[in-house]
Design a protein around this motif. Structure first.
Motif, PDB file in Angstrom:
ATOM      1  N   LYS A  39      19.203 -45.150  53.518  1.00 52.69           N
ATOM      2  CA  LYS A  39      19.985 -43.960  53.812  1.00 52.69           C
ATOM      3  C   LYS A  39      21.380 -43.943  53.074  1.00 52.69           C
ATOM      4  N   THR A  40      21.697 -42.779  52.348  1.00 56.81           N
ATOM      5  CA  THR A  40      23.024 -42.694  51.430  1.00 56.81           C
ATOM      6  C   THR A  40      23.799 -41.336  52.100  1.00 56.81           C
ATOM      7  N   THR A  41      25.081 -41.793  52.484  1.00 60.13           N
ATOM      8  CA  THR A  41      25.856 -40.602  53.205  1.00 60.13           C
ATOM      9  C   THR A  41      27.175 -40.362  51.946  1.00 60.13           C
ATOM     10  N   VAL A  42      27.091 -39.331  51.707  1.00 62.52           N
ATOM     11  CA  VAL A  42      28.437 -38.858  50.657  1.00 62.52           C
ATOM     12  C   VAL A  42      29.373 -38.263  51.595  1.00 62.52           C
ATOM     13  N   ILE A  43      30.414 -38.915  51.811  1.00 63.06           N
ATOM     14  CA  ILE A  43      31.691 -38.511  52.733  1.00 63.06           C
ATOM     15  C   ILE A  43      32.384 -37.433  51.867  1.00 63.06           C
ATOM     16  N   PRO A  44      32.526 -36.362  52.495  1.00 61.10           N
ATOM     17  CA  PRO A  44      33.535 -35.237  52.023  1.00 61.10           C
ATOM     18  C   PRO A  44      35.032 -35.651  52.038  1.00 61.10           C
ATOM     19  N   VAL A  45      35.677 -35.154  50.840  1.00 58.05           N
ATOM     20  CA  VAL A  45      37.206 -35.714  50.804  1.00 58.05           C
ATOM     21  C   VAL A  45      37.831 -34.518  50.375  1.00 58.05           C
ATOM     22  N   ASP A  46      39.240 -34.455  50.801  1.00 60.90           N
ATOM     23  CA  ASP A  46      39.835 -32.949  50.312  1.00 60.90           C
ATOM     24  C   ASP A  46      40.295 -33.243  48.816  1.00 60.90           C
ATOM     25  N   ASP A  47      39.699 -32.415  47.850  1.00 57.83           N
ATOM     26  CA  ASP A  47      39.815 -32.041  46.394  1.00 57.83           C
ATOM     27  C   ASP A  47      41.182 -31.928  46.125  1.00 57.83           C
ATOM     28  N   ILE A  48      41.896 -32.502  45.154  1.00 58.68           N
ATOM     29  CA  ILE A  48      42.948 -31.803  44.492  1.00 58.68           C
ATOM     30  C   ILE A  48      42.890 -30.543  44.189  1.00 58.68           C
ATOM     31  N   PRO A  49      43.771 -29.505  44.548  1.00 59.94           N
ATOM     32  CA  PRO A  49      43.647 -28.144  44.333  1.00 59.94           C
ATOM     33  C   PRO A  49      43.812 -28.032  42.492  1.00 59.94           C
ATOM     34  N   VAL A  50      43.013 -26.861  42.357  1.00 63.73           N
ATOM     35  CA  VAL A  50      43.235 -26.723  40.640  1.00 63.73           C
ATOM     36  C   VAL A  50      43.690 -25.224  40.461  1.00 63.73           C
ATOM     37  N   ILE A  51      44.723 -25.359  39.563  1.00 63.23           N
ATOM     38  CA  ILE A  51      45.220 -23.914  39.339  1.00 63.23           C
ATOM     39  C   ILE A  51      44.787 -23.576  37.865  1.00 63.23           C
ATOM     40  N   GLU A  52      44.301 -22.449  37.872  1.00 58.58           N
ATOM     41  CA  GLU A  52      43.778 -22.024  36.477  1.00 58.58           C
ATOM     42  C   GLU A  52      44.790 -20.779  36.087  1.00 58.58           C
ATOM     43  N   LEU A  53      45.391 -20.871  34.781  1.00 56.84           N
ATOM     44  CA  LEU A  53      46.251 -19.759  34.504  1.00 56.84           C
ATOM     45  C   LEU A  53      46.207 -19.879  33.115  1.00 56.84           C
ATOM     46  N   ALA A  54      46.849 -18.650  32.270  1.00 60.11           N
ATOM     47  CA  ALA A  54      46.859 -18.486  30.588  1.00 60.11           C
ATOM     48  C   ALA A  54      47.686 -19.573  30.152  1.00 60.11           C
ATOM     49  N   ASP A  55      47.447 -19.832  28.819  1.00 60.14           N
ATOM     50  CA  ASP A  55      48.079 -20.821  28.310  1.00 60.14           C
ATOM     51  C   ASP A  55      49.587 -20.405  28.119  1.00 60.14           C
ATOM     52  N   PHE A  56      49.964 -19.173  27.884  1.00 58.98           N
ATOM     53  CA  PHE A  56      51.227 -18.349  27.895  1.00 58.98           C
ATOM     54  C   PHE A  56      51.192 -16.889  28.213  1.00 58.98           C
ATOM     55  N   LEU A  57      52.277 -16.451  28.304  1.00 56.24           N
ATOM     56  CA  LEU A  57      52.281 -15.086  28.623  1.00 56.24           C
ATOM     57  C   LEU A  57      53.366 -14.245  27.623  1.00 56.24           C
ATOM     58  N   GLN A  58      53.208 -13.327  26.879  1.00 56.14           N
ATOM     59  CA  GLN A  58      53.931 -12.761  26.058  1.00 56.14           C
ATOM     60  C   GLN A  58      54.301 -11.236  26.347  1.00 56.14           C
ATOM     61  N   GLY A  59      55.414 -10.810  26.389  1.00 53.60           N
ATOM     62  CA  GLY A  59      55.563  -9.216  26.453  1.00 53.60           C
ATOM     63  C   GLY A  59      56.737  -8.960  25.454  1.00 53.60           C
ATOM     64  N   LEU A  60      57.152  -7.579  25.997  1.00 49.50           N
ATOM     65  CA  LEU A  60      58.224  -7.051  25.250  1.00 49.50           C
ATOM     66  C   LEU A  60      59.357  -6.681  26.300  1.00 49.50           C
ATOM     67  N   GLU A  61      60.589  -6.854  25.669  1.00 45.20           N
ATOM     68  CA  GLU A  61      61.923  -6.359  26.473  1.00 45.20           C
ATOM     69  C   GLU A  61      61.700  -5.207  27.267  1.00 45.20           C
ATOM     70  N   ASP A  62      62.027  -5.204  28.500  1.00 47.02           N
ATOM     71  CA  ASP A  62      61.935  -4.241  29.495  1.00 47.02           C
ATOM     72  C   ASP A  62      60.502  -3.895  29.812  1.00 47.02           C
ATOM     73  N   GLU A  63      59.421  -4.809  29.649  1.00 45.18           N
ATOM     74  CA  GLU A  63      58.260  -4.472  30.089  1.00 45.18           C
ATOM     75  C   GLU A  63      57.799  -5.358  31.260  1.00 45.18           C
ATOM     76  N   LEU A  64      57.057  -4.511  31.980  1.00 45.22           N
ATOM     77  CA  LEU A  64      56.502  -5.343  33.088  1.00 45.22           C
ATOM     78  C   LEU A  64      55.293  -6.301  32.837  1.00 45.22           C
ATOM     79  N   LEU A  65      55.444  -7.630  33.071  1.00 48.86           N
ATOM     80  CA  LEU A  65      54.186  -8.654  32.725  1.00 48.86           C
ATOM     81  C   LEU A  65      53.413  -8.824  33.839  1.00 48.86           C
ATOM     82  N   GLU A  66      52.156  -9.105  33.787  1.00 45.13           N
ATOM     83  CA  GLU A  66      51.039  -9.440  34.730  1.00 45.13           C
ATOM     84  C   GLU A  66      50.135 -10.467  34.351  1.00 45.13           C
TER      85      GLU A  66
END
Length: 334
Positions: A161-188
């Motif tokens: 028998k082989t038991t694989v013990i669960p572990v708490d994985d390091i969280p992963v944050i996925e986001l864009a490489d960069f964000l670009q916008g214009l002056e006085d413009e809302l960015l999301e």
């Protein structure tokens, strides 16, 4: 007395006698050495102290195939996402070269662990078999691993028998490489968070911007959405430039930091003039009006003010002038 080849029979343990009452010889039992075979003879000599008689008995030990045998091992414990755990089995087969042995490995249930091996090591029938057990990514649970070793005619197997013990994985944050916008413009933008504990324990996400002259703390909003957050950024009015948005995620066991480069491009702003109240003048009297001018992007010395009228017969352009080159301009209507 007996004379026989030592390669086939042990002188002490390889022979036994059974006698009938009265001392007559009844039966001779020959036991070959383990895994020994071949031809030879046994010479039986009988003497009463005076006379001796002998009998030569031909012996043929026919070879038989000794099947492989495999050792057992206790339950194996592996952490989730382990890069591979090696377990060693001992295999014995005196009659087969390691090249002639076949290994078959099965798991039940399937889909939890991948099992690989480089083949047998060792010589003279005493071999070892190293199995590398690698869990599939982000999976845990139990599985039974059966290892079967066979030669041309027989086989042996073991299951552990082989038991694989669960572990708490390091969280992963996925986001864009960069964000670009214009002056006085809302960015999301949307940031996706992968954390196996995301739905079970509190996860704290904080955001700070490196250039407070571009985006203040009040200009950052994190809005929860499915699997992450919507980031809404409100730049300071008329500000442009660049900086880094630092995102920090904390769960019970880990802290993860990611940076999102932000670029805000300049946009030419139109010049502004403060509102002027309506006024009434008397015929033939000159009118003087103070004008307050501003332009965030252009030196005021390069900003010109021109007066015009929707009734040229009453106020022709030639009768209207503007003096000054700074913030304060004086308009005169003759």
């Amino acid at each position: 007395a007996f004379v026989f080849p030592d390669t086939l029979f042990d002188p002490v343990l390889g022979i036994s006698l059974e006698r009938l009452p009265g001392g007559f010889l009844n039966r001779i039992t020959l036991t070959p050495r383990p895994n020994a075979f071949g031809t030879g003879s046994v010479t039986l000599k009988i003497t009463d102290g005076v006379n001796e008689v002998s009998q030569n008995i031909p012996v043929v030990v026919t070879p038989v195939n000794d099947g492989p045998s495999i050792s057992s091992i206790p339950t194996v414990l592996i952490n989730e996402d382990d890069q591979g755990k090696v377990v060693t089995l001992e295999v014995n087969d005196i009659d087969s070269a390691k090249e002639n042995l076949v290994v078959e490995v099965t798991t039940h249930p399937e889909g939890l662990i991948i099992v690989t091996h480089p083949g047998f090591q060792g010589v003279n029938g005493a071999y070892t078999l190293e199995l590398t057990l690698t869990p599939l990514a982000d999976l845990s649970g139990e599985t039974d691993i059966t290892v079967l070793v066979k030669d041309d005619t027989s086989f042996d197997s073991t299951t552990f028998k082989t038991t694989v013990i669960p572990v708490d994985d390091i969280p992963v944050i996925e986001l864009a490489d960069f964000l670009q916008g214009l002056e006085d413009e809302l960015l999301e933008t949307v940031v996706k968070i992968t954390d196996d504990m995301f739905d079970e324990i509190p996860v704290q996400v904080d955001a700070e911007f490196s250039n407070l002259d571009l985006i203040s703390s009040e200009g950052i909003r994190l809005i929860p959405v499915a699997d992450g957050y919507l980031i809404r950024l409100t730049p300071i009015p008329n500000a442009f430039g660049s900086g880094n948005l630092e995102l920090t995620l904390r769960d019970a066991n880990h802290t993860v930091v990611r940076e999102l480069p932000i670029i805000i491009q300049s946009v030419p702003d139109a010049p502004r003039i403060e509102p002027i109240l309506d006024f009434v003048s008397i015929e033939n009297d000159a009118i003087t009006v103070e004008l307050r001018v501003s332009d965030i992007d252009t030196p005021l010395s390069d900003v010109s003010v021109v007066l015009s009228s929707n009734y040229d017969q009453l106020l022709p352009p030639s009768m209207m002038t503007v003096a000054g080159d700074g913030e304060l301009r004086i308009a005169t209507i003759l």
